[in-house]
Design a protein around this motif. Structure first.
Motif, PDB file in Angstrom:
ATOM      1  N   THR A 286      43.424  32.931  41.085  1.00  0.00           N
ATOM      2  CA  THR A 286      44.362  31.827  41.320  1.00  0.00           C
ATOM      3  C   THR A 286      44.583  31.584  42.802  1.00  0.00           C
ATOM      4  N   ALA A 287      44.622  32.625  43.592  1.00  0.00           N
ATOM      5  CA  ALA A 287      44.811  32.463  45.038  1.00  0.00           C
ATOM      6  C   ALA A 287      43.667  31.651  45.645  1.00  0.00           C
ATOM      7  N   VAL A 288      42.433  31.989  45.270  1.00  0.00           N
ATOM      8  CA  VAL A 288      41.277  31.258  45.801  1.00  0.00           C
ATOM      9  C   VAL A 288      41.272  29.825  45.279  1.00  0.00           C
ATOM     10  N   GLU A 289      41.562  29.654  43.999  1.00  0.00           N
ATOM     11  CA  GLU A 289      41.600  28.312  43.412  1.00  0.00           C
ATOM     12  C   GLU A 289      42.655  27.447  44.079  1.00  0.00           C
ATOM     13  N   TRP A 290      43.815  28.022  44.368  1.00  0.00           N
ATOM     14  CA  TRP A 290      44.921  27.285  44.995  1.00  0.00           C
ATOM     15  C   TRP A 290      44.501  26.784  46.372  1.00  0.00           C
TER      16      TRP A 290
END
Length: 439
Positions: A286-290
């Protein structure tokens, strides 16, 4: 009076014969067998784990994949998981178990087992596999069957929405026998990889890398879906996918903790590691996607959970929770890169990211097993070696890729691989199965 005497004579004869019958020698054990020394607690846990892993395919994976396809292909996608269960179960009973966990002597150099236990001949309630003397062998057969079932079902995510159902049936059958069974024997059944120190606690190589590589080959051979890169192919029902993820998560406790083959401390740490890695990977994905897409998505969270579950699978019973945390934290971004950036760069259509999640996650997890395995958790950790892990991965990837390609060619030139363009546009639910979902 004669009848009474005759009856007494028959009864006396039966009583005299009873000791002789009782003393009759038991059938000789097969080479892979030992006499059962029943551990009731462990047997109860593996019975439970068998049900949990079976739950992973139906309804877990079926709903997980079914929610990610377009509405016109939901039934066809769920049918893949259902067909895999039926086909693999029959083949496992017939020859798969014997070839995976049987013994064939030195002639095969640890490549594949023998046929002594074909159709489960020689198995009784008092026999056990020598790997698990505390478990009834029939239970061991059932537990390992659930792993064999889910592996080809995972591959179906790569070719969803465009393969003929007849082709998928033939593919599942041939792939189980030609690809899964030899690799299972080589890693878990006494074959050369297990003997040379390749660590795979619950299926990082046997299940996930094996299925992921096969999925990549399959989607490349079949080619992209009609409209890929142009049409909207967003998931039709993320609620299905969320429910499927939850069922997979719960089932994965049987997958990983059950692979301790006992109700003990290693099973306990494997269960905790499974939860920790999944949570860490969800955060990492999620961090990378965000950062990449400027917003987090539910699909990203769900995909991250599965990425962590995949990554910790080979390591679950060899690492401590700190190791599981780092494996999950690294697998989340790695699988995001495989499912999003790599697919975008190379423009291949892995429909539901079978390679991006299971292939990449399994590779990363298997390598990191060699890094984080510790003898404080499992004495087998002393064999941890990154080089051995890489050698094992290369062997699995090569056999899976070559075997899968050959099987796809057999399917292509017999029943055919792809549906027609018109059938694909109309949807596989109706054109392959004559059924539709009405909402």
């Amino acid at each position: 009076m004669r009848r009474i005497l005759l009856s007494l004579g028959i009864l006396a004869g039966a009583l005299l014969a009873a000791p002789a019958l009782a003393a009759a020698p038991a059938a000789p054990l097969l080479a892979h067998q030992t006499t059962l020394e029943l551990n009731e607690a462990s047997s109860a846990w593996i019975l439970t784990s068998t049900a949990l892993v079976l739950l992973m395919t139906l309804p877990g994976l079926a709903l997980f994949y079914g929610g990610m396809v377009r509405k016109k292909n939901v039934i066809a996608t769920i049918a893949h998981s259902t067909a895999a269960l039926a086909i693999v179960t029959v083949l496992w009973f017939a020859v798969g178990y014997s070839l995976s966990f049987g013994t064939s002597g030195e002639a095969t150099n640890g490549f594949i087992g023998g046929l002594q236990a074909a159709f489960l001949n020689g198995l009784t309630p008092t026999t056990a596999h020598r790997l698990t003397p505390g478990l009834p062998e029939f239970l061991w057969v059932a537990y390992q069957l659930t792993f064999a079932i889910i592996t080809p079902a995972l591959i179906a995510g790569a070719f969803a929405e465009r393969i003929k159902f007849s082709a998928s049936i033939l593919f599942f059958a041939l792939w189980h026998l030609i690809v899964y069974v030899p690799i299972c024997h080589q890693v878990w059944g006494g074959g050369w990889m297990g003997s040379h120190g390749v660590l795979d606690f619950a299926g990082g190589a046997v299940v996930h890398v094996n299925a992921g590589v096969a999925g990549l080959v399959a989607c490349l051979v079949l080619g992209p879906r009609q409209g890929f890169g142009r049409d909207n192919m967003a998931p039709h029902n993320l609620a299905f996918t969320a429910i499927g993820t939850g069922l997979l998560f719960v089932g994965w406790l049987g997958f990983n903790a059950g692979s301790a083959w006992a109700a003990d401390g290693i099973a306990a740490v494997a269960a905790l590691n499974t939860i920790v890695a999944a949570a860490a990977a969800a955060i990492g994905w999620t961090a990378v996607e965000w950062i990449d897409h400027k917003r987090p998505t539910l699909l990203g969270l769900l995909s991250g959970i599965v990425a962590g579950l995949v990554g910790v699978t080979p390591a679950a019973g060899f690492v401590d929770p700190k190791g599981a945390f780092f494996i999950g934290l690294l697998c989340g971004p790695a699988c995001y890169a495989g499912a999003v950036w790599l697919k975008r760069a190379l423009k291949y259509d892995d429909s539901l990211d079978a390679f991006g999640v299971h292939g990449v996650g399994g590779i990363v997890g298997a390598i990191l097993t060699g890094v984080f395995a510790t003898t404080t958790i499992n004495a087998a950790g002393e064999n941890a070696n990154v080089v051995n892990q890489i050698v094992g991965l290369l062997a699995v990837m090569a056999w899976s890729a070559i075997g899968t390609f050959v099987i796809l060619m057999i399917c292509k030139f017999t029943v055919g691989l792809r549906v027609t363009k018109e059938s694909e546009i109309e949807g596989l639910d109706y054109t392959q199965h004559g059924e539709t979902i009405h909402q």
